[in-house]
Design an enzyme around this catalytic site. Structure first.
Site, PDB file in Angstrom:
ATOM      1  N   LEU A  42      -5.335  -4.055  -5.585  1.00 27.86           N
ATOM      2  CA  LEU A  42      -5.031  -5.635  -5.630  1.00 27.86           C
ATOM      3  C   LEU A  42      -4.042  -5.643  -6.736  1.00 27.86           C
ATOM      4  CD1 LEU A  42      -7.906  -7.934  -4.148  1.00 27.86           C
ATOM      5  CD2 LEU A  42      -5.844  -6.575  -2.902  1.00 27.86           C
ATOM      6  N   ASP A  64      -9.457   1.596  -7.455  1.00 34.92           N
ATOM      7  CA  ASP A  64      -8.043   2.203  -8.006  1.00 34.92           C
ATOM      8  C   ASP A  64      -8.074   3.743  -7.242  1.00 34.92           C
ATOM      9  OD1 ASP A  64      -6.018   3.393  -9.526  1.00 34.92           O
ATOM     10  OD2 ASP A  64      -6.955   2.427 -11.481  1.00 34.92           O
ATOM     11  N   THR A 128       8.469   9.011   0.992  1.00 32.99           N
ATOM     12  CA  THR A 128       9.700   8.115   1.192  1.00 32.99           C
ATOM     13  C   THR A 128      11.022   8.808   1.432  1.00 32.99           C
ATOM     14  OG1 THR A 128      11.398   6.568   0.054  1.00 32.99           O
ATOM     15  CG2 THR A 128       9.494   7.829  -1.434  1.00 32.99           C
ATOM     16  N   ASP A 129      12.068   8.482   2.030  1.00 39.20           N
ATOM     17  CA  ASP A 129      13.385   9.183   2.020  1.00 39.20           C
ATOM     18  C   ASP A 129      13.928   9.287   0.779  1.00 39.20           C
ATOM     19  OD1 ASP A 129      14.090   6.413   1.836  1.00 39.20           O
ATOM     20  OD2 ASP A 129      15.616   6.644   3.456  1.00 39.20           O
ATOM     21  N   GLU A 130      13.584   8.428  -0.406  1.00 36.24           N
ATOM     22  CA  GLU A 130      14.091   8.531  -1.759  1.00 36.24           C
ATOM     23  C   GLU A 130      13.996   9.855  -2.318  1.00 36.24           C
ATOM     24  OE1 GLU A 130      14.268   4.949  -3.908  1.00 36.24           O
ATOM     25  OE2 GLU A 130      13.909   3.626  -2.176  1.00 36.24           O
ATOM     26  N   TYR A 154      10.728   6.067  -9.741  1.00 35.20           N
ATOM     27  CA  TYR A 154       9.881   6.005  -8.360  1.00 35.20           C
ATOM     28  C   TYR A 154       9.998   7.023  -7.571  1.00 35.20           C
ATOM     29  CZ  TYR A 154       8.947   4.649  -3.678  1.00 35.20           C
ATOM     30  OH  TYR A 154       8.461   4.370  -2.411  1.00 35.20           O
ATOM     31  N   ALA A 156      10.801  10.173  -8.184  1.00 37.28           N
ATOM     32  CA  ALA A 156      10.170  11.215  -8.866  1.00 37.28           C
ATOM     33  C   ALA A 156       8.852  11.472  -8.750  1.00 37.28           C
ATOM     34  CB  ALA A 156      10.988  11.318 -10.500  1.00 37.28           C
ATOM     35  N   LYS A 158       7.246  10.101  -6.537  1.00 35.50           N
ATOM     36  CA  LYS A 158       6.953  10.170  -5.051  1.00 35.50           C
ATOM     37  C   LYS A 158       6.998  11.984  -4.553  1.00 35.50           C
ATOM     38  CE  LYS A 158       5.524   7.545  -2.509  1.00 35.50           C
ATOM     39  NZ  LYS A 158       4.286   7.276  -2.028  1.00 35.50           N
ATOM     40  N   TYR A 211      23.845  -6.054  -5.602  1.00 37.72           N
ATOM     41  CA  TYR A 211      23.759  -4.954  -6.537  1.00 37.72           C
ATOM     42  C   TYR A 211      25.504  -4.583  -6.570  1.00 37.72           C
ATOM     43  CZ  TYR A 211      19.051  -4.297  -7.799  1.00 37.72           C
ATOM     44  OH  TYR A 211      17.710  -4.487  -8.286  1.00 37.72           O
ATOM     45  N   ARG A 277      22.247  -1.670 -10.236  1.00 40.28           N
ATOM     46  CA  ARG A 277      21.074  -0.909 -10.604  1.00 40.28           C
ATOM     47  C   ARG A 277      21.434   0.368 -11.242  1.00 40.28           C
ATOM     48  NH1 ARG A 277      17.415   0.723  -5.373  1.00 40.28           N
ATOM     49  NH2 ARG A 277      16.088  -0.922  -5.869  1.00 40.28           N
ATOM     50  N   GLY A 279      21.931   4.067 -12.133  1.00 42.36           N
ATOM     51  CA  GLY A 279      21.485   5.383 -11.191  1.00 42.36           C
ATOM     52  C   GLY A 279      21.233   4.966  -9.773  1.00 42.36           C
TER      53      GLY A 279
HETATM   54  N1  NAD Z   1       8.674  -0.294   1.805  1.00 45.41           N
HETATM   55  C1  NAD Z   1       9.307   0.675   1.693  1.00 45.41           C
HETATM   56  O1  NAD Z   1      10.811   0.562   2.195  1.00 45.41           O
HETATM   57  C2  NAD Z   1       8.867   2.222   1.919  1.00 45.41           C
HETATM   58  C3  NAD Z   1       9.695   3.021   2.533  1.00 45.41           C
HETATM   59  C4  NAD Z   1       9.153   4.350   2.665  1.00 45.41           C
HETATM   60  C5  NAD Z   1       8.084   4.659   2.125  1.00 45.41           C
HETATM   61  N2  NAD Z   1       7.051   3.757   1.344  1.00 45.41           N
HETATM   62  C6  NAD Z   1       6.124   4.060   0.942  1.00 45.41           C
HETATM   63  O2  NAD Z   1       5.120   3.480   1.771  1.00 45.41           O
HETATM   64  C7  NAD Z   1       3.916   3.246   0.978  1.00 45.41           C
HETATM   65  C8  NAD Z   1       3.621   1.620   1.008  1.00 45.41           C
HETATM   66  O3  NAD Z   1       4.631   0.693   0.518  1.00 45.41           O
HETATM   67  P1  NAD Z   1       4.842  -0.653   0.717  1.00 45.41           P
HETATM   68  O4  NAD Z   1       6.124  -1.195   0.626  1.00 45.41           O
HETATM   69  O5  NAD Z   1       3.650  -1.175   1.655  1.00 45.41           O
HETATM   70  O6  NAD Z   1       4.156  -0.838  -0.860  1.00 45.41           O
HETATM   71  P2  NAD Z   1       3.343  -2.182  -1.651  1.00 45.41           P
HETATM   72  O7  NAD Z   1       3.875  -2.330  -3.013  1.00 45.41           O
HETATM   73  O8  NAD Z   1       3.954  -3.266  -0.611  1.00 45.41           O
HETATM   74  O9  NAD Z   1       2.036  -1.952  -1.577  1.00 45.41           O
HETATM   75  C9  NAD Z   1       1.387  -1.161  -2.179  1.00 45.41           C
HETATM   76  C10 NAD Z   1      -0.226  -1.328  -2.161  1.00 45.41           C
HETATM   77  O10 NAD Z   1      -1.029  -0.430  -2.759  1.00 45.41           O
HETATM   78  C11 NAD Z   1      -1.873  -0.771  -3.839  1.00 45.41           C
HETATM   79  N3  NAD Z   1      -1.951  -0.066  -4.958  1.00 45.41           N
HETATM   80  C12 NAD Z   1      -1.056   0.020  -6.086  1.00 45.41           C
HETATM   81  N4  NAD Z   1      -1.487   0.927  -6.841  1.00 45.41           N
HETATM   82  C13 NAD Z   1      -2.865   1.123  -6.540  1.00 45.41           C
HETATM   83  C14 NAD Z   1      -3.946   1.879  -6.865  1.00 45.41           C
HETATM   84  N5  NAD Z   1      -3.794   2.678  -8.148  1.00 45.41           N
HETATM   85  N6  NAD Z   1      -5.070   2.139  -6.340  1.00 45.41           N
HETATM   86  C15 NAD Z   1      -5.238   1.365  -5.243  1.00 45.41           C
HETATM   87  N7  NAD Z   1      -4.105   0.673  -4.811  1.00 45.41           N
HETATM   88  C16 NAD Z   1      -3.082   0.476  -5.312  1.00 45.41           C
HETATM   89  C17 NAD Z   1      -1.123  -2.359  -4.076  1.00 45.41           C
HETATM   90  O11 NAD Z   1      -2.225  -3.211  -4.417  1.00 45.41           O
HETATM   91  C18 NAD Z   1      -0.479  -2.826  -2.675  1.00 45.41           C
HETATM   92  O12 NAD Z   1      -1.466  -3.339  -1.883  1.00 45.41           O
HETATM   93  C19 NAD Z   1       4.196   3.786  -0.405  1.00 45.41           C
HETATM   94  O13 NAD Z   1       3.593   4.890  -0.743  1.00 45.41           O
HETATM   95  C20 NAD Z   1       5.702   3.552  -0.530  1.00 45.41           C
HETATM   96  O14 NAD Z   1       6.003   4.746  -1.426  1.00 45.41           O
HETATM   97  C21 NAD Z   1       7.622   2.410   1.386  1.00 45.41           C
END
Ligand code: NAD
Length: 339
Positions: A42, A64, A128-130, A154, A156, A158, A211, A277, A279
């Protein structure tokens, strides 16, 4: 006829965030016999309201992924782990990368260790595709076999996590999979990300910060399609492989803004160019053929997904207003866009 489920008890980390909470909803619909444990710290991005309507159908553990005791407790007795938990916002990683290293790399490592110790059946890591880096100047689409070339802290972090995940497959025989999803949008997305930020700003008649010249292109994927893709890979993916998830739809920042303003009947004068942004990657685009070969197809195109998303934010102003009222949202927004 009921089918035999591969898994009985599943751990979803980050299940109170955007994609994680959508996945939990998806899983309860498609795997009604699953016992689902959500482990989530959270952070500012986690929100129990995202799980409110299903709170009696899951076990929620606040903890965590970078804390071994929290992880050990949550992993005990589960047979699959889906790791969504992450620090997920590129802009925040540019301001303060450390939490990204701790959660995205150390956290993933601790989950892998616990998966090994508890002999988990499958470990799916949501990436992620990043990780592929910028494709600007080329018309090709990233393939899973491409060299990873992350360009932000970020991305890096991932990519680092991905290497650890694959290493556990090779070194310890853990059954691991990775999904590389493209930019995702839909309900319950924290409004620092471009689409919910633009929608909620437009609803508040505030400017939409674009941006630079707004030409950066992303392959926008509707969240339900991202969730069904993850679920397909979890069930049908080949161990030790990565799978791209994308919509085959490239849209730039100006087109995103115009679509939202059009759907909300707001003037295009709300678009405001802001400092680019640092880079900034100008083009991401993945080839999702390998996931499609497993039987997955995206169901939503950009216009339909956006219409659905805009309608949801219009109807759920209590949800996003409460998030935007918080200091943690405003501090980042004001500092970042005033820089
Ligand atoms: N949003 C996008 O466009 C996207 C695209 C591709 C991949 N992703 C990947 O999908 C996943 C989810 O992304 P999202 O957009 O839902 O992210 P988000 O930021 O909305 O949610 C992340 C969640 O992880 C929890 N969290 C963070 N650190 C934590 C920890 N140390 N321990 C336990 N919980 C923790 C947060 O409380 C939150 O609920 C990520 O791994 C992200 O890299 C996201």
């Amino acid at each position: 006829m009921s089918r035999v489920e591969k898994f009985q008890k599943v751990l979803v980390t980050g299940g109170a965030g955007f994609i994680g909470s959508n996945y939990v909803h998806y899983a309860l619909t498609h795997h009604s016999s699953w016992e689902i444990v959500v482990l989530d710290k959270l952070t500012y991005a986690g929100n129990l309201d995202n799980l409110k309507d299903i709170s009696d159908r899951i076990t929620f553990v606040q903890g965590d992924i970078a804390n071994p005791e929290d992880v050990d407790k949550a992993v005990k007795g589960v047979d699959a782990i889906l790791n969504f938990a992450a620090e997920s916002h590129v802009d925040r990683s540019l301001r303060d990368p450390l939490p990204f290293i701790r959660t995205n790399i150390e956290g993933t490592l601790l989950l892998l260790e616990a998966a090994r110790k508890h002999q988990i059946k499958r470990f799916l890591h949501v990436s992620t595709d990043e990780v592929y880096g910028d494709l600007v100047g080329s018309d090709r689409h990233s393939l899973e076999s491409d060299t990873l070339s992350p360009r932000s802290p970020y991305a890096a972090s991932k990519a680092g996590a991905e290497h650890l995940v694959f290493s556990y497959g090779i070194s310890y025989g853990l059954d691991v999979l990775i999904t590389r999803g493209s930019n995702t949008y839909g309900l319950y997305q924290y409004p620092e990300k471009i689409i919910p930020l633009f929608i909620t700003n437009a609803l508040e008649s505030k400017s939409l910060p674009i941006y630079g010249d707004g030409s950066a292109v992303r392959d926008y994927l509707y969240v339900e399609d991202h969730c069904s893709g993850i679920d397909t890979v979890l069930h049908a993916g080949t161990s030790g492989r990565a799978y791209n998830l994308g919509a085959r739809m490239e849209v730039n920042g100006i087109e995103v803004a115009k679509t939202i303003l059009g759907l909300l009947d707001r003037p295009e004068s709300l678009m405001q160019s802001v400092s680019d942004r640092p880079g900034h990657d100008y083009r991401y685009s993945v080839d999702p053929s390998a996931t499609e070969a497993l039987g997955w197809q995206r169901q939503w195109d950009f216009q339909r997904g956006m219409a659905h998303t805009v309608a949801w934010y219009k109807q759920n102003s209590d949800w996003w207003q409460a998030v935007k009222d918080k200091k943690v949202f405003q501090e980042h927004y004001n500092q970042w866009y005033a820089r």
